[in-house]
Each structure stands twice: as structure tokens, then as C-alpha cells.
Design a protein around this motif. Sequence first.
Motif, PDB file in Angstrom:
ATOM      1  N   GLU A   1     -91.388   1.193  62.299  1.00  0.00           N
ATOM      2  CA  GLU A   1     -90.210   1.908  61.988  1.00  0.00           C
ATOM      3  C   GLU A   1     -90.505   3.163  61.592  1.00  0.00           C
ATOM      4  O   GLU A   1     -89.524   4.254  62.168  1.00  0.00           O
TER       5      GLU A   1
ATOM      6  N   LYS B   1     -93.987  -4.275  60.409  1.00  0.00           N
ATOM      7  CA  LYS B   1     -92.626  -3.834  61.036  1.00  0.00           C
ATOM      8  C   LYS B   1     -92.215  -2.550  60.246  1.00  0.00           C
ATOM      9  O   LYS B   1     -91.622  -1.674  61.134  1.00  0.00           O
ATOM     10  N   GLN B   2     -92.340  -2.223  58.874  1.00  0.00           N
ATOM     11  CA  GLN B   2     -91.982  -0.882  58.302  1.00  0.00           C
ATOM     12  C   GLN B   2     -92.930   0.069  59.116  1.00  0.00           C
ATOM     13  O   GLN B   2     -92.264   1.116  59.106  1.00  0.00           O
TER      14      GLN B   2
ATOM     15  N   SER C   1     -96.660  -9.092  58.233  1.00  0.00           N
ATOM     16  CA  SER C   1     -95.451  -8.814  59.438  1.00  0.00           C
ATOM     17  C   SER C   1     -94.523  -7.788  58.766  1.00  0.00           C
ATOM     18  O   SER C   1     -94.099  -7.013  59.551  1.00  0.00           O
ATOM     19  N   GLU C   2     -94.198  -8.020  57.713  1.00  0.00           N
ATOM     20  CA  GLU C   2     -93.149  -7.013  57.138  1.00  0.00           C
ATOM     21  C   GLU C   2     -93.559  -5.552  57.070  1.00  0.00           C
ATOM     22  O   GLU C   2     -93.104  -4.614  57.471  1.00  0.00           O
TER      23      GLU C   2
END
Length: 105
Positions: free
Chosen positions: A19, A15-16, A11-12
Motif C-alpha cells: 500500500e 500488505k502495508q 502477510s499484514e
Amino acid sequence: MKARLITIGESEIRKQVAEEFDKLKDKVYENAIKDVIPQFTAVCMYILHKEYGFGEKRLKHFLDSLNAEFEIMDCSVLGKEYSPEYCMNFLKNEYKIDVDKELTK
């Protein structure tokens, strides 16, 4: 010295990536505004001059009108949808001119 292993979850990572995609997308959009739109507008203005005899006064009026329309689109004046897509649909419905189709022949 031993290297530390750092782990991050999926998930991280997602997310990155999202972005970074947004940053890149914004940059591409800014470049289109800086490069493509002025070039396309210049071609349109040249055709208006060459084919229809537009001189300085009428060309400047066209450019001012174009800028005003884009400003109206940005502001969503009157709470109605007004966008380039709206203009394309108007031309297609009113005059049977499909700009997408005509430009990709």
C-alpha cells in the motif's frame, strides 16, 4: 506503565508495504507529469523553433496536438493499444529510430 507488545503477521506487513509503495509510486508519477513532461516538451518546442523555424502558431499547434494524443492514449479510443511505447515501436519499425538507444548514447 508497561508497553504493550503488538505483533502482526508477515502477510499484514507485506500488505502495508504494498500500500505504501502504491502511494509513493503514484506520487512519483504525479511529479513526473508536473515537472519532467513540461520540461521535456519545452525542450522539444525550443528545438522545433531553433532548428525548423516554428513560430508561435506552429508551436501552439504542436502543443495542442501533443495534448490531444495523450488524451487519446488515456481513453483507449477504438479499443486499440495506443501508448508511448506504441509510438516508440512505430518509429523503430518504420524509420529505424530507436528512441531509447538514441537518448542513452
